[in-house]
Design an enzyme around this catalytic site. Structure first.
Site, short mmCIF file in Angstrom:
data_model
loop_
_atom_site.label_atom_id
_atom_site.label_comp_id
_atom_site.label_asym_id
_atom_site.label_seq_id
_atom_site.Cartn_x
_atom_site.Cartn_y
_atom_site.Cartn_z
N ASP A 32 71.08 -39.59 66.57
CA ASP A 32 72.07 -38.09 65.20
C ASP A 32 71.79 -36.76 65.48
O ASP A 32 70.83 -36.45 66.39
CB ASP A 32 72.22 -38.89 64.13
CG ASP A 32 73.21 -38.11 63.09
OD1 ASP A 32 73.87 -37.34 63.83
OD2 ASP A 32 72.96 -38.05 62.28
N ASN A 80 83.05 -43.53 62.90
CA ASN A 80 83.66 -42.49 63.91
C ASN A 80 84.69 -41.69 63.93
O ASN A 80 85.24 -40.56 64.45
CB ASN A 80 82.31 -41.94 64.75
CG ASN A 80 81.30 -42.21 64.81
OD1 ASN A 80 80.10 -42.64 65.05
ND2 ASN A 80 80.39 -41.54 63.82
C1 IPE Z 1 75.57 -42.32 62.67
O1 IPE Z 1 75.65 -41.17 62.61
C2 IPE Z 1 76.77 -43.12 63.86
C3 IPE Z 1 76.08 -42.59 64.86
C4 IPE Z 1 75.34 -42.19 65.66
C5 IPE Z 1 77.06 -43.62 66.02
P1 IPE Z 1 77.11 -40.16 61.62
O2 IPE Z 1 76.50 -39.01 62.23
O3 IPE Z 1 78.33 -41.10 61.99
O4 IPE Z 1 76.80 -40.75 60.52
P2 IPE Z 1 76.77 -39.66 59.12
O5 IPE Z 1 78.41 -39.60 58.63
O6 IPE Z 1 75.93 -38.81 58.76
O7 IPE Z 1 76.40 -41.23 58.09
C1 IPE Z 2 75.73 -38.14 66.81
O1 IPE Z 2 76.23 -36.64 67.13
C2 IPE Z 2 77.16 -39.20 67.90
C3 IPE Z 2 78.26 -39.77 67.30
C4 IPE Z 2 77.97 -39.88 65.94
C5 IPE Z 2 79.01 -40.44 68.23
P1 IPE Z 2 76.76 -36.49 65.67
O2 IPE Z 2 78.21 -35.76 66.30
O3 IPE Z 2 77.53 -37.11 64.22
O4 IPE Z 2 76.33 -35.16 65.13
P2 IPE Z 2 76.12 -34.32 63.66
O5 IPE Z 2 75.29 -34.86 63.17
O6 IPE Z 2 77.03 -33.43 63.53
O7 IPE Z 2 75.43 -33.20 64.12
MG MG Z 3 75.67 -37.62 62.45
#
Ligand code: IPE
Ligand code: IPE
Ligand code: MG
Length: 267
Positions: A32, A80
């Site tokens: 993340d 997502n």
């Molecule tokens: C969890 O991260 C999903 C992945 C890393 C693929 P998110 O960024 O989607 O989760 P939330 O929204 O912060 O809970």
């Molecule tokens: C994790 O990074 C990757 C996916 C969920 C696909 P994020 O895209 O959630 O990055 P942040 O949390 O918005 O910084």
């Molecule tokens: Mg994220």
């Protein structure tokens, strides 16, 4: 001392602290912080996702080197899809490209690749490369890399519940035969041991619908580092922290035999 030498020294200092007998066999990672990393640099979120790919490669290598056997990474959650369509499409194309570019090396490294999640909504070209990668690597036995794509823990549990309810209404099983073992055997991770360690990067302290059943007794390590900046050094820190934990599984801390005599239960 040069920067390279300094990094080597830091790595050696950390790696010496690792007990090679107690390396987790299965590590799960919520990768993340890609978007925040890009925003910090004034770049579009897509740059964060792209940069995250080389980090995964580094962590995969590091896991193998340590003797870990299974890595399960969260690449795209069922939630997502609520992101802007441009970001979703970017991610889908990235998965496709990366898989096409990396599959030969993954296979040469004797890594078995498995995708966990509902692939139905993805475009045909991604599904094609996913299935061919799984089939190419299916007999590799050095290491297992699970990539969770369109994965949600609740959806997985509901899917198993439905399957068992159907079997029961068809008379194939009795409701009384449903137990943890049977439930476990129907999960998408069937046959794979539960992760001993869950790492989440970017400082978020939640599970976000990841492996809800399988993480029941995993140790959780939260790294403040955003995924594109995560590296082998940070990974070793997570392993060292894990090794300092006392895993009790609901029991009590095991006592050495001699002190057991003096304990409150010995009278
Ligand atoms: C969890 O991260 C999903 C992945 C890393 C693929 P998110 O960024 O989607 O989760 P939330 O929204 O912060 O809970
Ligand atoms: C994790 O990074 C990757 C996916 C969920 C696909 P994020 O895209 O959630 O990055 P942040 O949390 O918005 O910084
Ligand atoms: Mg994220």
């Amino acid at each position: 001392m040069s920067l390279g030498k300094l990094i080597d020294k830091k790595y050696n200092d950390l790696s010496k602290r690792i007990d090679m007998q107690k390396v987790p066999e299965h590590i799960a990672i919520i990768m993340d912080g890609n978007g925040r990393w890009a925003a910090k640099k004034g770049l579009p979120r897509s740059f964060g996702h792209k940069s995250g790919v080389s980090v995964l490669k580094e962590i995969l290598k590091a896991s193998k080197k340590l003797g870990c056997k299974i890595l399960t990474v969260y690449a795209f959650s069922t939630e997502n899809w609520t992101r802007p369509i441009e970001e979703v499409n970017y991610l889908i194309n990235l998965f496709c490209e990366v898989l096409k570019n990396e599959i030969e090396e993954i296979h040469q490294e004797s890594i078995k690749l498995k995708f966990i999640g509902d692939l139905t909504p993805f475009p045909e070209d991604l599904k094609k490369v996913v299935y061919s990668s799984e089939s190419l690597t299916k007999n590799n036995d050095t290491f297992l890399l699970n990539i969770c794509l369109n994965y949600g823990g609740r959806q997985e549990i509901v899917k198993v519940a439905k399957e068992l309810a159907l079997k029961s209404s068809d008379g194939e099983i009795k409701p009384s035969e449903i137990n943890e073992e049977l439930f476990n055997s129907k999960l998408l991770t069937q046959g794979i041991k539960d992760p001993e360690l869950l790492i989440r990067t970017s400082g978020e302290k939640r599970i976000s619908n990841f492996l809800l059943w399988q993480l029941a007794y995993s140790e959780i390590y939260i790294s403040e580092v955003l995924w594109p900046e995560f590296n082998e050094h940070e990974f070793l820190k997570a392993i060292i922290d894990y090794q300092s934990r006392n895993r009790r599984f609901g029991g009590i801390e095991s006592l050495p035999t001699e002190s057991f005599e003096d304990s409150q239960y010995s009278s």
